[in-house]
Design a protein around this motif. Structure first.
Motif, PDB file in Angstrom:
ATOM      1  N   SER A 135       0.816  -1.222   0.000  1.00 47.00           N
ATOM      2  CA  SER A 135       0.000   0.000   0.000  1.00 47.00           C
ATOM      3  C   SER A 135       0.845   1.265   0.000  1.00 47.00           C
ATOM      4  O   SER A 135       0.301   2.370   0.054  1.00 47.00           O
ATOM      5  N   GLY A 136       2.174   1.112  -0.034  1.00 45.03           N
ATOM      6  CA  GLY A 136       3.061   2.266  -0.110  1.00 45.03           C
ATOM      7  C   GLY A 136       3.702   2.671   1.199  1.00 45.03           C
ATOM      8  O   GLY A 136       4.429   3.671   1.248  1.00 45.03           O
ATOM      9  N   MET A 137       3.465   1.923   2.271  1.00 36.74           N
ATOM     10  CA  MET A 137       4.062   2.234   3.564  1.00 36.74           C
ATOM     11  C   MET A 137       5.502   1.726   3.615  1.00 36.74           C
ATOM     12  O   MET A 137       5.856   0.747   2.942  1.00 36.74           O
ATOM     13  N   SER A 138       6.332   2.386   4.417  1.00 36.23           N
ATOM     14  CA  SER A 138       7.699   1.906   4.640  1.00 36.23           C
ATOM     15  C   SER A 138       7.683   0.864   5.758  1.00 36.23           C
ATOM     16  O   SER A 138       6.672   0.678   6.448  1.00 36.23           O
ATOM     17  N   TYR A 139       8.834   0.201   5.944  1.00 41.48           N
ATOM     18  CA  TYR A 139       8.918  -0.777   7.033  1.00 41.48           C
ATOM     19  C   TYR A 139       8.654  -0.115   8.384  1.00 41.48           C
ATOM     20  O   TYR A 139       7.995  -0.696   9.260  1.00 41.48           O
ATOM     21  N   TRP A 140       9.194   1.083   8.573  1.00 40.40           N
ATOM     22  CA  TRP A 140       9.012   1.773   9.848  1.00 40.40           C
ATOM     23  C   TRP A 140       7.550   2.147  10.059  1.00 40.40           C
ATOM     24  O   TRP A 140       7.046   2.086  11.180  1.00 40.40           O
ATOM     25  N   GLN A 141       6.859   2.524   9.004  1.00 40.62           N
ATOM     26  CA  GLN A 141       5.436   2.847   9.122  1.00 40.62           C
ATOM     27  C   GLN A 141       4.609   1.596   9.409  1.00 40.62           C
ATOM     28  O   GLN A 141       3.643   1.655  10.173  1.00 40.62           O
ATOM     29  N   VAL A 142       5.004   0.488   8.800  1.00 38.48           N
ATOM     30  CA  VAL A 142       4.327  -0.782   9.091  1.00 38.48           C
ATOM     31  C   VAL A 142       4.487  -1.136  10.565  1.00 38.48           C
ATOM     32  O   VAL A 142       3.537  -1.553  11.236  1.00 38.48           O
ATOM     33  N   LEU A 143       5.711  -0.960  11.076  1.00 39.08           N
ATOM     34  CA  LEU A 143       5.957  -1.231  12.498  1.00 39.08           C
ATOM     35  C   LEU A 143       5.120  -0.321  13.389  1.00 39.08           C
ATOM     36  O   LEU A 143       4.464  -0.785  14.325  1.00 39.08           O
ATOM     37  N   ARG A 144       5.168   0.968  13.079  1.00 41.27           N
ATOM     38  CA  ARG A 144       4.512   1.947  13.940  1.00 41.27           C
ATOM     39  C   ARG A 144       2.995   1.852  13.918  1.00 41.27           C
ATOM     40  O   ARG A 144       2.336   1.945  14.964  1.00 41.27           O
ATOM     41  N   HIS A 145       2.430   1.652  12.726  1.00 35.95           N
ATOM     42  CA  HIS A 145       0.980   1.740  12.574  1.00 35.95           C
ATOM     43  C   HIS A 145       0.257   0.394  12.549  1.00 35.95           C
ATOM     44  O   HIS A 145      -0.955   0.354  12.758  1.00 35.95           O
ATOM     45  N   ILE A 146       1.002  -0.693  12.284  1.00 39.56           N
ATOM     46  CA  ILE A 146       0.340  -1.992  12.161  1.00 39.56           C
ATOM     47  C   ILE A 146       0.811  -2.999  13.204  1.00 39.56           C
ATOM     48  O   ILE A 146      -0.004  -3.568  13.955  1.00 39.56           O
ATOM     49  N   LEU A 147       2.129  -3.221  13.279  1.00 37.62           N
ATOM     50  CA  LEU A 147       2.642  -4.308  14.121  1.00 37.62           C
ATOM     51  C   LEU A 147       2.672  -3.964  15.611  1.00 37.62           C
ATOM     52  O   LEU A 147       2.136  -4.714  16.436  1.00 37.62           O
ATOM     53  N   LEU A 148       3.314  -2.850  15.965  1.00 35.72           N
ATOM     54  CA  LEU A 148       3.445  -2.515  17.388  1.00 35.72           C
ATOM     55  C   LEU A 148       2.091  -2.284  18.072  1.00 35.72           C
ATOM     56  O   LEU A 148       1.916  -2.723  19.222  1.00 35.72           O
ATOM     57  N   PRO A 149       1.116  -1.617  17.430  1.00 33.68           N
ATOM     58  CA  PRO A 149      -0.194  -1.465  18.097  1.00 33.68           C
ATOM     59  C   PRO A 149      -0.878  -2.787  18.404  1.00 33.68           C
ATOM     60  O   PRO A 149      -1.719  -2.862  19.302  1.00 33.68           O
ATOM     61  N   GLN A 150      -0.526  -3.835  17.657  1.00 33.84           N
ATOM     62  CA  GLN A 150      -1.083  -5.156  17.954  1.00 33.84           C
ATOM     63  C   GLN A 150      -0.244  -5.916  18.968  1.00 33.84           C
ATOM     64  O   GLN A 150      -0.782  -6.579  19.864  1.00 33.84           O
ATOM     65  N   ALA A 151       1.081  -5.839  18.809  1.00 31.88           N
ATOM     66  CA  ALA A 151       1.970  -6.658  19.636  1.00 31.88           C
ATOM     67  C   ALA A 151       2.059  -6.165  21.068  1.00 31.88           C
ATOM     68  O   ALA A 151       1.981  -6.962  22.018  1.00 31.88           O
ATOM     69  N   VAL A 152       2.233  -4.850  21.255  1.00 35.57           N
ATOM     70  CA  VAL A 152       2.477  -4.317  22.600  1.00 35.57           C
ATOM     71  C   VAL A 152       1.334  -4.614  23.568  1.00 35.57           C
ATOM     72  O   VAL A 152       1.585  -5.064  24.707  1.00 35.57           O
ATOM     73  N   PRO A 153       0.048  -4.380  23.202  1.00 31.38           N
ATOM     74  CA  PRO A 153      -1.020  -4.722  24.157  1.00 31.38           C
ATOM     75  C   PRO A 153      -1.031  -6.198  24.548  1.00 31.38           C
ATOM     76  O   PRO A 153      -1.321  -6.539  25.694  1.00 31.38           O
TER      77      PRO A 153
END
Length: 235
Positions: A135-153
């Motif tokens: 979708s055009g996101m960078s790896y850092w954006q994927v981490l910030r907006h997709i992965l970490l919001p799921q993993a951290v909780p």
């Protein structure tokens, strides 16, 4: 077996607050402040190194893994001694015992935070990463907006468990004479010399209550989350 709790009644303020009134924080108050400071540093550094390890799979990850495994394979008391005696030499000035203990526990705990966080990130479907990149996101954006919001909780119970262990680890500050809870208890025992059982049983109860309350938090959080989901599904 009879216990004389008068020693607790006579010294409870010192055990809880040390010489805080004289400008030197101590006792249980210092234990909690050191725990919060070390826990925050461990969380920040542990998540940061986990993110770097996830993003860079080559030698960077191997170096971070090796460092984490090294620090986890040695006793915390050695880490405290290393920083206590070596930091002043490297920095050219004295470092307080409180700072030394906070940095030692944070460094020691950050390795566990890194492993837990990295496992939480890698447990998520890689398809989400591919979809984000497509979708055009960078790896850092994927981490910030997709992965970490799921993993951290999902990792909050693990983080709380590490924090409970961290609180107990602060008792090792005794070896460098930092006036936290265990140290002031030992001072009271050295002064009275006839009430060791009462003093250290009381200290044990304090640690037990604090750690038990914190250990129950994940269960309460999960229960509350289930209640919210059940309510949302019923609407």
């Amino acid at each position: 077996m009879n216990f004389d709790l008068s020693v607790i009644n006579d010294n409870w303020s010192y055990l809880l607050f040390g010489r805080t009134a004289d400008g030197e924080i101590g006792g249980l108050l210092l234990t909690l402040l050191m725990s919060l400071s070390a826990g925050l540093l461990a969380l920040i550094f542990g998540i940061f190194t986990a993110v770097i390890s996830w993003r860079f799979q080559g030698w960077t990850r191997r170096v971070l893994y090796s460092g984490a495994e090294f620090i986890r394979s040695i006793p915390l008391i050695l880490v405290i001694f290393w920083l206590y005696f070596l930091l002043p030499r490297f920095l050219g000035r004295n470092i307080s015992g409180v700072t030394t203990v906070i940095l030692s526990i944070a460094w020691f705990s950050a390795a566990s935070v890194m492993h837990a966080t990295l496992s939480g990130i890698e447990a998520l479907s890689f398809g989400q990463v591919e979809a984000g990149l497509a979708s055009g996101m960078s790896y850092w954006q994927v981490l910030r907006h997709i992965l970490l919001p799921q993993a951290v909780p999902n990792l909050i119970p693990s983080y709380i468990g590490l924090f409970v262990a961290l609180i107990k680890d602060t008792s090792l500050a005794l070896v460098v004479n930092v006036p936290e809870l265990t140290t002031v208890a030992n001072q009271v025992n050295s002064r009275t010399q006839i009430y060791p059982a009462e003093i250290f049983l009381f200290i044990g109860v304090i640690y037990f209550v604090i750690c038990t309350v914190l250990s129950e938090l994940p269960r309460l959080l999960v229960k509350r989350t289930h209640q919210h989901l059940k309510f949302a599904n019923s609407i």
